[in-house]
Enzyme design. Structure first.
Site, mmCIF file in Angstrom:
data_model
loop_
_atom_site.group_PDB
_atom_site.id
_atom_site.type_symbol
_atom_site.label_atom_id
_atom_site.label_comp_id
_atom_site.label_asym_id
_atom_site.label_seq_id
_atom_site.Cartn_x
_atom_site.Cartn_y
_atom_site.Cartn_z
ATOM 1 C CG ASP A 10 -68.255 -59.398 17.118
ATOM 2 O OD1 ASP A 10 -69.021 -58.758 16.349
ATOM 3 O OD2 ASP A 10 -68.107 -60.634 17.053
ATOM 4 C CG ASN A 12 -71.946 -52.867 18.128
ATOM 5 O OD1 ASN A 12 -71.508 -53.032 19.258
ATOM 6 N ND2 ASN A 12 -71.393 -52.035 17.250
ATOM 7 N N GLY A 13 -74.880 -56.159 17.124
ATOM 8 C CA GLY A 13 -76.115 -56.730 16.563
ATOM 9 C C GLY A 13 -76.814 -57.622 17.577
ATOM 10 N NE ARG A 14 -73.116 -61.749 18.193
ATOM 11 C CZ ARG A 14 -71.868 -62.206 18.258
ATOM 12 N NH1 ARG A 14 -71.610 -63.322 18.916
ATOM 13 N NH2 ARG A 14 -70.888 -61.549 17.666
ATOM 14 N NE ARG A 23 -76.735 -56.181 11.948
ATOM 15 C CZ ARG A 23 -75.908 -57.001 12.590
ATOM 16 N NH1 ARG A 23 -76.393 -58.002 13.311
ATOM 17 N NH2 ARG A 23 -74.609 -56.838 12.504
ATOM 18 C CD GLU A 57 -62.318 -59.329 5.669
ATOM 19 O OE1 GLU A 57 -62.156 -58.640 6.707
ATOM 20 O OE2 GLU A 57 -61.410 -59.524 4.843
ATOM 21 C CG ASN A 58 -67.352 -55.361 9.096
ATOM 22 O OD1 ASN A 58 -66.683 -54.843 9.988
ATOM 23 N ND2 ASN A 58 -67.866 -56.585 9.244
ATOM 24 N NE ARG A 61 -71.178 -56.653 9.326
ATOM 25 C CZ ARG A 61 -71.219 -56.670 10.651
ATOM 26 N NH1 ARG A 61 -72.011 -55.827 11.288
ATOM 27 N NH2 ARG A 61 -70.471 -57.503 11.338
ATOM 28 N NE ARG A 180 -65.636 -65.173 13.580
ATOM 29 C CZ ARG A 180 -66.717 -65.926 13.822
ATOM 30 N NH1 ARG A 180 -66.601 -67.217 14.002
ATOM 31 N NH2 ARG A 180 -67.926 -65.382 13.872
ATOM 32 C CD GLU A 193 -50.249 -63.448 27.016
ATOM 33 O OE1 GLU A 193 -51.102 -64.321 27.266
ATOM 34 O OE2 GLU A 193 -49.063 -63.715 26.723
HETATM 35 C C1 IPE Z 1 -65.050 -58.104 13.395
HETATM 36 O O1 IPE Z 1 -66.378 -58.408 13.674
HETATM 37 C C2 IPE Z 1 -64.954 -56.726 12.825
HETATM 38 C C3 IPE Z 1 -65.309 -55.651 13.730
HETATM 39 C C4 IPE Z 1 -65.623 -55.759 14.999
HETATM 40 C C5 IPE Z 1 -65.273 -54.348 13.152
HETATM 41 P P1 IPE Z 1 -67.290 -59.175 12.641
HETATM 42 O O2 IPE Z 1 -68.610 -59.343 13.303
HETATM 43 O O3 IPE Z 1 -67.270 -58.504 11.314
HETATM 44 O O4 IPE Z 1 -66.514 -60.565 12.493
HETATM 45 P P2 IPE Z 1 -67.039 -62.020 12.140
HETATM 46 O O5 IPE Z 1 -67.981 -61.888 10.971
HETATM 47 O O6 IPE Z 1 -67.704 -62.549 13.371
HETATM 48 O O7 IPE Z 1 -65.786 -62.767 11.821
HETATM 49 C C1 IPE Z 2 -69.595 -55.240 15.680
HETATM 50 O O1 IPE Z 2 -70.865 -55.722 15.931
HETATM 51 C C2 IPE Z 2 -69.601 -53.982 14.844
HETATM 52 C C3 IPE Z 2 -69.154 -54.166 13.468
HETATM 53 C C4 IPE Z 2 -68.627 -55.256 12.956
HETATM 54 C C5 IPE Z 2 -69.290 -53.018 12.590
HETATM 55 P P1 IPE Z 2 -71.607 -56.667 14.915
HETATM 56 O O2 IPE Z 2 -72.431 -55.836 13.991
HETATM 57 O O3 IPE Z 2 -70.658 -57.588 14.241
HETATM 58 O O4 IPE Z 2 -72.548 -57.480 15.899
HETATM 59 P P2 IPE Z 2 -72.935 -59.011 15.814
HETATM 60 O O5 IPE Z 2 -71.658 -59.786 15.729
HETATM 61 O O6 IPE Z 2 -73.777 -59.155 14.577
HETATM 62 O O7 IPE Z 2 -73.675 -59.271 17.069
HETATM 63 MG MG MG Z 3 -69.986 -59.450 14.652
#
Ligand code: IPE
Ligand code: IPE
Ligand code: MG
Length: 229
Positions: A10, A12-14, A23, A57-58, A61, A180, A193
């Protein structure tokens, strides 16, 4: 040593936002990290790595982001195939991969086929994966098999999951700080763990991996029992 490590990749966006990048650039940097973490995990003696790349759930997006991620799949496979062959890495997937675009799916299936006899390490990518979907898919397979009520034990049920031959992860790492599961490996993580780091996925490196493993090594895994000294 841990046999099976699972990672929620998790942040990548931030990561991208903190650098003034898009992103998409975050996702590209994230995909590039996977190969480095495979190398580091192999060097430590880990045998299986499951990475959460795209959840059920992705799909909600924005379409452009989903499209970018779907295009990264064949790109990753093509770019990494020589290394996978050289290092003995087998590619697998878990999830509802029938939902992926045909072009991405084709390259993925080709790569899985080409790497299927590699036996040093398994890279298992969760794509269009949901823990609840996996359990529901298992139930439907059991019903289709005509199994009689009362006949299913936990070990039998586990055989209907997406990767019944892969042992449950001893450790699950989530990058980027959220506490989570986000629908990841609900059945398989039941006694794993957990380790959460603030580091965003594109910055997760060998040193971060070692820190996670050190934390795991210091844990007292009781599995509901009591320690007899
Ligand atoms: C979980 O990350 C799914 C993946 C890393 C592929 P998300 O960014 O989708 O999860 P939430 O929205 O924080 O629960
Ligand atoms: C995880 O990074 C990659 C996927 C869920 C595909 P995010 O895209 O969820 O990055 P944040 O959580 O927005 O920073
Ligand atoms: Mg994320």
């Amino acid at each position: 040593m841990i046999k099976h490590l699972a990672i929620i990749m998790d942040g990548n966006g931030r990561w991208a936002q903190s650098r003034g990048l898009s992103r998409s650039e975050g996702h590209r940097a994230g995909a590039e990290r996977i190969g480095k973490v495979v190398d580091a995990a192999m060097a430590l003696g880990i045998k299986y790595l499951t990475v959460y790349a795209f959840s059920t759930e992705n799909w909600k997006r924005p379409i452009e982001e989903v499209r970018y991620l779907m295009n990264l799949i064949p790109e990753f496979c093509t770019a990494k195939l020589p290394d996978m062959m050289k290092n003995g890495v087998r590619l697998r997937t878990i999830g509802r991969t029938d939902d992926l675009p045909a072009a991405s799916r084709k390259v993925l299936l080709d790569t899985i086929e080409k790497t299927k006899d590699n036996d040093k390490f398994t890279l298992n990518i969760a794509l269009s994966y949901g823990g609840r979907a996996e359990i529901v898919d298992a139930v439907n397979k059991i019903l289709a098999d005509g199994v009689k009520p009362g006949k299913i034990k936990e070990a039998d049920f586990a055989k209907y999951l997406y990767a019944p031959d892969i042992p449950d992860p001893e450790l699950m790492v989530r990058t980027s700080g959220e506490m989570r599961l986000s629908n990841f490996l609900l059945w398989e993580l039941s006694y794993s763990e957990l380790y959460v780091t603030e580091t965003h996925w594109p910055d997760f490196d060998e040193n971060e991996l070692k820190k996670a493993i050190d934390s795991y090594m210091g844990r007292d895994r009781r599995f509901g029992g009591v320690k007899t000294k």
